[in-house]
Design a protein around this motif. Structure first.
Motif, PDB file in Angstrom:
ATOM      1  N   LYS A   1       0.835  -1.202   0.000  1.00 11.91           N
ATOM      2  CA  LYS A   1       0.000   0.000   0.000  1.00 11.91           C
ATOM      3  C   LYS A   1       0.870   1.252   0.000  1.00 11.91           C
ATOM      4  N   ASP A   2       1.933   1.248   0.806  1.00 15.24           N
ATOM      5  CA  ASP A   2       2.834   2.403   0.851  1.00 15.24           C
ATOM      6  C   ASP A   2       3.535   2.617  -0.488  1.00 15.24           C
ATOM      7  N   LYS A   3       3.969   1.527  -1.115  1.00 12.42           N
ATOM      8  CA  LYS A   3       4.628   1.643  -2.424  1.00 12.42           C
ATOM      9  C   LYS A   3       3.657   2.174  -3.467  1.00 12.42           C
ATOM     10  N   LEU A   4       2.413   1.699  -3.423  1.00 13.66           N
ATOM     11  CA  LEU A   4       1.423   2.174  -4.382  1.00 13.66           C
ATOM     12  C   LEU A   4       1.155   3.663  -4.183  1.00 13.66           C
ATOM     13  N   GLN A   5       1.021   4.082  -2.950  1.00 12.52           N
ATOM     14  CA  GLN A   5       0.747   5.489  -2.679  1.00 12.52           C
ATOM     15  C   GLN A   5       1.892   6.388  -3.115  1.00 12.52           C
ATOM     16  N   SER A   6       3.125   5.905  -2.995  1.00 14.94           N
ATOM     17  CA  SER A   6       4.270   6.741  -3.358  1.00 14.94           C
ATOM     18  C   SER A   6       4.613   6.646  -4.847  1.00 14.94           C
ATOM     19  N   SER A   7       3.963   5.757  -5.582  1.00 17.23           N
ATOM     20  CA  SER A   7       4.247   5.620  -7.009  1.00 17.23           C
ATOM     21  C   SER A   7       3.446   6.649  -7.811  1.00 17.23           C
ATOM     22  N   LYS A   8       3.780   6.759  -9.079  1.00 17.04           N
ATOM     23  CA  LYS A   8       3.056   7.683  -9.950  1.00 17.04           C
ATOM     24  C   LYS A   8       1.594   7.255 -10.102  1.00 17.04           C
ATOM     25  N   LEU A   9       1.363   5.941 -10.153  1.00 24.28           N
ATOM     26  CA  LEU A   9      -0.003   5.445 -10.259  1.00 24.28           C
ATOM     27  C   LEU A   9      -0.801   5.826  -9.021  1.00 24.28           C
ATOM     28  N   GLY A  10      -0.194   5.695  -7.856  1.00 22.85           N
ATOM     29  CA  GLY A  10      -0.867   6.073  -6.616  1.00 22.85           C
ATOM     30  C   GLY A  10      -1.198   7.548  -6.576  1.00 22.85           C
TER      31      GLY A  10
ATOM     32  N   LYS B   1      -1.700   9.388  -9.205  1.00 25.14           N
ATOM     33  CA  LYS B   1      -2.795   9.583 -10.156  1.00 25.14           C
ATOM     34  C   LYS B   1      -4.127   9.187  -9.547  1.00 25.14           C
ATOM     35  N   LEU B   2      -4.140   8.072  -8.834  1.00 31.76           N
ATOM     36  CA  LEU B   2      -5.377   7.622  -8.199  1.00 31.76           C
ATOM     37  C   LEU B   2      -5.861   8.623  -7.171  1.00 31.76           C
ATOM     38  N   GLN B   3      -4.941   9.195  -6.406  1.00 29.70           N
ATOM     39  CA  GLN B   3      -5.335  10.163  -5.394  1.00 29.70           C
ATOM     40  C   GLN B   3      -5.871  11.442  -6.025  1.00 29.70           C
ATOM     41  N   THR B   4      -5.224  11.910  -7.102  1.00 30.89           N
ATOM     42  CA  THR B   4      -5.702  13.139  -7.730  1.00 30.89           C
ATOM     43  C   THR B   4      -7.004  12.911  -8.468  1.00 30.89           C
TER      44      THR B   4
END
Length: 105
Positions: free
Chosen positions: A61-70, A72-75
């Motif tokens: 979860k931490d890696k996903l949040q810190s990735s570009k995809l994460g 993008k998902l947050q924005t």
């Protein structure tokens, strides 16, 4: 070891499903399986496996949040007007507890 355990589990399940011994044999097998499940070493191994799964989940979860995809998902989650965080969908469901036999897992 894991392969042997899976084989024995399959063997027991096949016996239960294919047996003509009836309910008594089923109850005996179920009682033995419950006895094994309650054994302290099995419970310890289950606890270790749960801890490892939680650790891997958190790291992923931490890696996903810190990735570009994460990012993008947050924005994209905030621009659509939703108030929930995009990572809320990654939260594991709480396991259900079986109480039909009086045993909680």
């Amino acid at each position: 070891m894991r392969g042997k355990l899976m084989f024995l589990t399959g063997l027991a399940a096949g016996f239960v499903l294919g047996s003509r011994a009836g309910r008594e044999k089923y109850e005996e097998i179920r009682a033995n399986a419950e006895k094994v499940w309650r054994h302290p070493s099995v419970q310890e191994a289950a606890g270790v496996a749960q801890a490892q799964a939680n650790k891997l989940y958190t790291e992923g979860k931490d890696k996903l949040q810190s990735s570009k995809l994460g990012e993008k998902l947050q924005t994209s989650g905030t621009t659509t007007g939703t108030s929930s965080d995009a990572t809320d969908e990654l939260t594991p469901a709480t396991p259900t507890k079986s109480t039909s036999t009086g045993t909680t897992y």
